[in-house]
Design a protein around this motif. Structure first.
Motif, mmCIF file in Angstrom:
data_model
loop_
_atom_site.group_PDB
_atom_site.id
_atom_site.type_symbol
_atom_site.label_atom_id
_atom_site.label_comp_id
_atom_site.label_asym_id
_atom_site.label_seq_id
_atom_site.Cartn_x
_atom_site.Cartn_y
_atom_site.Cartn_z
ATOM 1 N N ASP A 126 0.985 2.736 13.855
ATOM 2 C CA ASP A 126 2.217 3.543 13.778
ATOM 3 C C ASP A 126 3.209 3.001 12.749
ATOM 4 N N ARG A 127 2.692 2.492 11.651
ATOM 5 C CA ARG A 127 3.537 2.027 10.543
ATOM 6 C C ARG A 127 3.289 2.907 9.314
ATOM 7 N N ASP A 128 4.295 2.982 8.450
ATOM 8 C CA ASP A 128 4.180 3.756 7.211
ATOM 9 C C ASP A 128 3.496 2.885 6.159
ATOM 10 N N LEU A 129 2.212 3.128 5.927
ATOM 11 C CA LEU A 129 1.393 2.241 5.109
ATOM 12 C C LEU A 129 1.088 2.846 3.739
ATOM 13 N N SER A 130 0.850 1.955 2.791
ATOM 14 C CA SER A 130 0.377 2.375 1.479
ATOM 15 C C SER A 130 -0.560 1.297 0.944
ATOM 16 N N VAL A 131 -0.904 1.383 -0.345
ATOM 17 C CA VAL A 131 -1.850 0.435 -0.931
ATOM 18 C C VAL A 131 -1.269 -0.205 -2.188
ATOM 19 N N ALA A 132 -1.697 -1.442 -2.425
ATOM 20 C CA ALA A 132 -1.303 -2.178 -3.631
ATOM 21 C C ALA A 132 -2.403 -3.175 -3.951
ATOM 22 N N GLY A 133 -2.520 -3.530 -5.217
ATOM 23 C CA GLY A 133 -3.522 -4.510 -5.620
ATOM 24 C C GLY A 133 -3.853 -4.376 -7.089
ATOM 25 N N ARG A 134 -5.105 -4.595 -7.417
ATOM 26 C CA ARG A 134 -5.508 -4.473 -8.809
ATOM 27 C C ARG A 134 -6.663 -3.484 -8.958
ATOM 28 N N VAL A 135 -6.687 -2.841 -10.119
ATOM 29 C CA VAL A 135 -7.715 -1.859 -10.444
ATOM 30 C C VAL A 135 -8.317 -2.247 -11.787
ATOM 31 N N MET A 136 -9.632 -2.192 -11.878
ATOM 32 C CA MET A 136 -10.311 -2.437 -13.139
ATOM 33 C C MET A 136 -10.496 -1.094 -13.846
ATOM 34 N N ARG A 150 0.628 -0.105 -7.392
ATOM 35 C CA ARG A 150 1.359 -0.110 -6.127
ATOM 36 C C ARG A 150 1.853 1.305 -5.866
ATOM 37 N N ILE A 151 1.373 1.891 -4.798
ATOM 38 C CA ILE A 151 1.834 3.217 -4.398
ATOM 39 C C ILE A 151 3.013 3.011 -3.455
ATOM 40 N N THR A 152 4.194 3.421 -3.872
ATOM 41 C CA THR A 152 5.397 3.092 -3.103
ATOM 42 C C THR A 152 5.625 4.020 -1.918
ATOM 43 N N ARG A 153 5.079 5.230 -1.962
ATOM 44 C CA ARG A 153 5.290 6.153 -0.841
ATOM 45 C C ARG A 153 4.201 5.938 0.217
ATOM 46 N N PRO A 154 4.518 6.183 1.481
ATOM 47 C CA PRO A 154 3.508 6.008 2.535
ATOM 48 C C PRO A 154 2.440 7.088 2.437
ATOM 49 N N ILE A 155 1.188 6.673 2.349
ATOM 50 C CA ILE A 155 0.077 7.625 2.290
ATOM 51 C C ILE A 155 -0.920 7.417 3.428
ATOM 52 N N LEU A 156 -0.747 6.361 4.212
ATOM 53 C CA LEU A 156 -1.700 6.014 5.268
ATOM 54 C C LEU A 156 -0.984 5.778 6.591
ATOM 55 N N ARG A 157 -1.710 5.993 7.671
ATOM 56 C CA ARG A 157 -1.149 5.793 9.008
ATOM 57 C C ARG A 157 -2.284 5.504 9.981
ATOM 58 N N GLU A 178 -13.234 -1.974 14.151
ATOM 59 C CA GLU A 178 -14.039 -1.108 13.301
ATOM 60 C C GLU A 178 -13.734 0.369 13.533
ATOM 61 N N THR A 179 -13.583 0.772 14.785
ATOM 62 C CA THR A 179 -13.454 2.199 15.089
ATOM 63 C C THR A 179 -12.025 2.676 15.276
ATOM 64 N N HIS A 180 -11.135 1.803 15.689
ATOM 65 C CA HIS A 180 -9.764 2.229 15.989
ATOM 66 C C HIS A 180 -8.759 1.829 14.907
ATOM 67 N N LEU A 181 -9.104 0.838 14.092
ATOM 68 C CA LEU A 181 -8.171 0.344 13.074
ATOM 69 C C LEU A 181 -8.487 1.016 11.725
ATOM 70 N N THR A 182 -8.583 2.342 11.758
ATOM 71 C CA THR A 182 -8.947 3.114 10.572
ATOM 72 C C THR A 182 -7.829 4.102 10.263
ATOM 73 N N PRO A 183 -7.168 3.976 9.125
ATOM 74 C CA PRO A 183 -6.014 4.838 8.823
ATOM 75 C C PRO A 183 -6.414 6.246 8.384
ATOM 76 N N LEU A 184 -5.524 7.187 8.664
ATOM 77 C CA LEU A 184 -5.633 8.552 8.152
ATOM 78 C C LEU A 184 -4.995 8.606 6.774
ATOM 79 N N TYR A 234 -0.244 -2.203 2.866
ATOM 80 C CA TYR A 234 1.016 -2.893 3.124
ATOM 81 C C TYR A 234 2.010 -1.922 3.748
ATOM 82 N N ASP A 235 2.997 -2.484 4.425
ATOM 83 C CA ASP A 235 4.042 -1.705 5.073
ATOM 84 C C ASP A 235 5.083 -1.319 4.033
ATOM 85 N N THR A 236 5.346 -0.030 3.887
ATOM 86 C CA THR A 236 6.295 0.413 2.859
ATOM 87 C C THR A 236 7.754 0.172 3.244
ATOM 88 N N GLN A 237 8.011 -0.169 4.497
ATOM 89 C CA GLN A 237 9.383 -0.496 4.880
ATOM 90 C C GLN A 237 9.805 -1.784 4.180
#
Length: 470
Positions: A126-136, A150-157, A178-184, A234-237
């Motif tokens: 139940d956190r506003d999540l997004s992604v950050a890191g490196r891309v080749m 770094r995607i600053t807006r929440p795209i995952l939950r 494995e089954t419950h810790l999977t974001p939408l 990461y948490d966007t808050q």
């Protein structure tokens, strides 16, 4: 103190640092930016350092773009003299996107993730999540480069199940990683409409919903320009300062970006401009900010690798005379390491979990961590050196020992100490909720740590002259 008092400037600056560092790659880039602004010159490990390193020179290099080493050579340094060192780590427990992340179930698109480190994973629901890191990214035909994203807006939950469908949750929140810790990331119907409208190519590894936000952020022309990535959730808050008297920092990744920041800032402050203390220092001041501590440090860019040893050897040999065969060994026994990793503050709701005489408090000083079984590298001789530096600069200190009926965590300290035969002390700022997605620490302790590291870098050589341990 005024109830509306302004938080210390250094605490506010730390907030900027951690908000700019949602992944180890970003933390290293933020550190690199600050070092360059302070006059540090970049080195490459693949280059020859012979005749490059000079007294009063300031240098840094990165490995894997997730570990960074910086050092300043004292004006009075001679080959065989010691290193005044401090180490921390840039990584924190998080969820990482799997190499094949594409999942779909009951009308939802999901992103497969893998836990990294020992996180309190229930706090990620139940956190506003997004992604950050490196891309080749492929920039030209068969030309590739590392890019931060770094995607600053929440795209995952990761939503929890309603209590109406799980009455037992009141007795304990249990879930499968494995089954419950999977974001939408999207609904299948919206994604289908979007794919038709945009005529997007099908990707067998990741949903177009994820890839599209990446290429938009990176400015790529097509999905096929992305060849691989390492993405942290990461948490966007944003991190913030709170409490009735602005005494708390509420933030992700305090473990261990607070110590990363204070080690870095202490070194920079000790070498500003043509620092008189650096000009008169016979030692080399060096910091190592490692990746992968949370998973045991046994990687090419972790503290249990040969990185630090090879770096010290290269520096020792850069301007050494031919035939000086024991220069590294001599230097090691004149050197010292502060292993800086966050410590446990006493929790008022669980005070029985702490040893009764060792209950550190936030905003009351840096914690010296000791363990009889050497899960921390502190000894009476190494803690004495730290106490002398703290005494001169009026930095308060506290003590921590884990209860004898509880297991003790560890740090980079023992592995570095044992690998190099190096005097080491383990310290850290006290915090609550370690390894949660949102942690708590004290604003005053940021300044405490910076002062201690700056004073240590400036005075270790002098302090060490007055201590004899055969």
């Amino acid at each position: 103190m005024d109830i509306n008092s302004t938080p210390p400037d250094v605490a506010s600056d730390f907030i900027k640092f951690v908000n700019n560092s949602p992944s180890p790659f970003h933390a290293v880039e933020e550190a690199r930016t600050r070092l360059v602004a302070a006059g540090y010159e970049e080195l490459k490990e693949r280059d020859n350092w012979k005749d490059i390193l000079k007294n009063n020179g300031k240098y840094y290099f990165t490995r894997n773009r997730s570990t960074i080493v910086a050092f300043a050579i004292g004006g009075e340094y001679k080959p065989g003299n010691g290193f005044s060192m401090a180490g921390a780590h840039t990584d924190s427990p998080c969820l990482k996107v799997k190499p094949i992340s594409k999942k779909e179930k009951d009308g939802y698109l999901q992103v497969g993730v893998e836990p990294y480190g020992g996180g309190l994973w229930h706090t990620w629901f139940d956190r506003d999540l997004s992604v950050a890191g490196r891309v080749m990214v492929e920039t030209k035909k068969n030309k590739f480069e590392h890019r931060l994203v770094r995607i600053t807006r929440p795209i995952l939950r990761i939503p929890t199940l309603a209590i109406h469908l799980d009455r037992d949750v009141r007795e304990g929140f249990k879930f499968n990683n494995e089954t419950h810790l999977t974001p939408l990331i999207a609904t299948a119907s919206k994604a289908l409409a979007g794919n038709k409208e945009n005529n997007e190519e099908k990707n067998v590894k990741h949903h177009p919903a994820l890839l599209n936000v990446l290429i938009q952020e990176l400015g790529c022309n097509a999905v096929n320009e992305i060849h691989d990535f390492e993405l942290c959730l990461y948490d966007t808050q944003p991190s913030t300062i709170g409490g009735a008297y602005n005494e708390f920092i509420f933030s992700p990744r305090l473990d261990n970006l607070m110590m990363t920041y204070t080690v870095l800032t202490g070194l920079i402050n000790s070498t500003k401009n043509t620092s008189e203390s650096l000009c008169n220092d016979p030692n080399i001041r060096l910091i190592t900010l490692f990746d992968n501590e949370e998973i045991g440090s046994t990687t090419a860019h972790g503290a249990n690798s040969s990185l630090l040893e090879t770096t010290l050897r290269r520096i020792c040999n850069a301007n050494a005379k031919t035939g000086y065969e024991t220069i590294f060994e001599e230097a090691i026994h004149k050197s010292f390491m502060i292993s800086a990793d966050m410590a446990h503050a006493v929790h008022p709701n669980y005070c029985e979990r702490y040893e009764e005489n060792h209950r550190p408090k936030m905003n009351q000083g840096i914690v010296i961590k000791t363990n009889a079984n050497q899960r921390y590298a502190t000894t009476s001789a190494t803690s004495l050196i730290l106490r002398q530096a703290a005494k001169k600069y009026e930095v308060p200190l506290q003590e921590f020992v884990v209860r004898s009926d509880l297991p003790c965590g560890s740090t980079i300290g023992p592995m570095i100490s044992s690998n190099l035969g190096l005097r080491t002390v383990d310290i850290g700022n006290p915090q609550l909720s370690m390894h949660s997605i949102r942690e708590t620490a004290g604003t005053d302790d940021v300044d405490h740590a910076i002062k201690l590291f700056q004073g240590y870098f400036e005075d270790f050589a002098k302090i060490d002259e007055n201590i004899t341990v055969d």
